[in-house]
Design a protein around this motif. Structure first.
Motif, mmCIF file in Angstrom:
data_model
loop_
_atom_site.group_PDB
_atom_site.id
_atom_site.type_symbol
_atom_site.label_atom_id
_atom_site.label_comp_id
_atom_site.label_asym_id
_atom_site.label_seq_id
_atom_site.Cartn_x
_atom_site.Cartn_y
_atom_site.Cartn_z
ATOM 1 N N LEU A 1 0.831 -1.198 0.000
ATOM 2 C CA LEU A 1 0.000 0.000 0.000
ATOM 3 C C LEU A 1 0.871 1.255 0.000
ATOM 4 O O LEU A 1 0.587 2.200 -0.745
ATOM 5 C CB LEU A 1 -0.932 -0.002 1.214
ATOM 6 N N LYS A 2 1.916 1.259 0.791
ATOM 7 C CA LYS A 2 2.832 2.419 0.830
ATOM 8 C C LYS A 2 3.346 2.725 -0.567
ATOM 9 O O LYS A 2 3.383 3.886 -0.989
ATOM 10 C CB LYS A 2 4.007 2.152 1.776
ATOM 11 N N ASP A 3 3.721 1.694 -1.323
ATOM 12 C CA ASP A 3 4.222 1.905 -2.678
ATOM 13 C C ASP A 3 3.134 2.484 -3.584
ATOM 14 O O ASP A 3 3.404 3.349 -4.417
ATOM 15 C CB ASP A 3 4.769 0.595 -3.248
ATOM 16 N N LEU B 1 4.916 3.792 7.542
ATOM 17 C CA LEU B 1 4.809 2.340 7.454
ATOM 18 C C LEU B 1 5.425 1.700 8.700
ATOM 19 O O LEU B 1 4.818 0.833 9.324
ATOM 20 C CB LEU B 1 5.504 1.823 6.192
ATOM 21 N N LYS B 2 6.607 2.143 9.077
ATOM 22 C CA LYS B 2 7.259 1.627 10.288
ATOM 23 C C LYS B 2 6.386 1.872 11.520
ATOM 24 O O LYS B 2 6.267 1.006 12.392
ATOM 25 C CB LYS B 2 8.626 2.311 10.442
ATOM 26 N N ASN B 3 5.737 3.022 11.564
ATOM 27 C CA ASN B 3 4.894 3.369 12.712
ATOM 28 C C ASN B 3 3.610 2.545 12.785
ATOM 29 O O ASN B 3 2.973 2.501 13.833
ATOM 30 C CB ASN B 3 4.580 4.867 12.728
ATOM 31 N N THR B 4 3.242 1.860 11.692
ATOM 32 C CA THR B 4 2.080 0.960 11.767
ATOM 33 C C THR B 4 2.355 -0.180 12.733
ATOM 34 O O THR B 4 1.409 -0.805 13.229
ATOM 35 C CB THR B 4 1.693 0.362 10.389
ATOM 36 N N LEU B 5 3.624 -0.454 13.010
ATOM 37 C CA LEU B 5 4.006 -1.513 13.950
ATOM 38 C C LEU B 5 4.095 -1.012 15.392
ATOM 39 O O LEU B 5 4.219 -1.811 16.318
ATOM 40 C CB LEU B 5 5.349 -2.120 13.538
#
Length: 162
Positions: free
Chosen positions: A20-22, A140-144
């Motif tokens: 999705l990020k891409d 994206l990293k913060n989704t974790l």
């Protein structure tokens, strides 16, 4: 907030969120900023950071020199003493906390230095700022880390996961 369940769900969703990020990179910047800002408002109307504080429990903000000087003053320390006691340089050369959870996190999930907290904490999770394109990898990293960011990705994915 069930952080164990959140960790399992966010980890499971990560590969789809990476795709999705891409896709989001192809969305016009102004439109993406507007979409993220609206979702940020909607999600934070539902979620309360004090129910979670996972960011404070698991990660460190980057401390700028102004943050260090301000907090040192709060604790009536020299900036060098504050550095020695609480911070170190990470592999990118940024000042970060020595340990997790944050030493300024109270047992009630409230920040003990809230009024004087670092800039990175003030702006976290960065989902309501301009130029989301420039921080998609960070988001994206913060989704974790942040259930709100995870939920924002889930919501925006309904529109852009085609």
């Amino acid at each position: 907030m069930d952080l164990l369940r959140f960790k399992q769900e966010s980890t499971s969703d990560f590969p789809a969120n990476k795709k999705l990020k891409d896709r989001l990179r192809r969305v016009k910047p102004k439109k993406l900023d507007e979409d993220f800002a609206q979702l940020h408002e909607d999600v934070f109307d539902e979620l309360d950071c004090l129910d979670c504080a996972n960011c404070c429990k698991t990660t460190s903000p980057i401390f700028l020199q102004t943050d260090i000087d301000r907090l040192a003053k709060v604790f009536r320390m020299k900036s060098s003493e504050f550095l020695d006691e609480y911070l170190h340089r990470d592999e990118e050369g940024d000042f970060v906390l020595n340990s997790s959870p944050c030493p300024f996190l109270g047992t009630d999930n409230k920040c003990l230095v809230y009024e004087d907290r670092p800039k990175a904490c003030r702006e976290y999770p960065h989902t309501n700022r301009k130029n989301i394109h420039g921080i998609l990898a960070l988001s994206l990293k913060n989704t974790l880390v942040c259930p709100a960011v995870h939920k924002i990705f889930q919501q925006i994915g309904k529109d852009y996961r085609k």
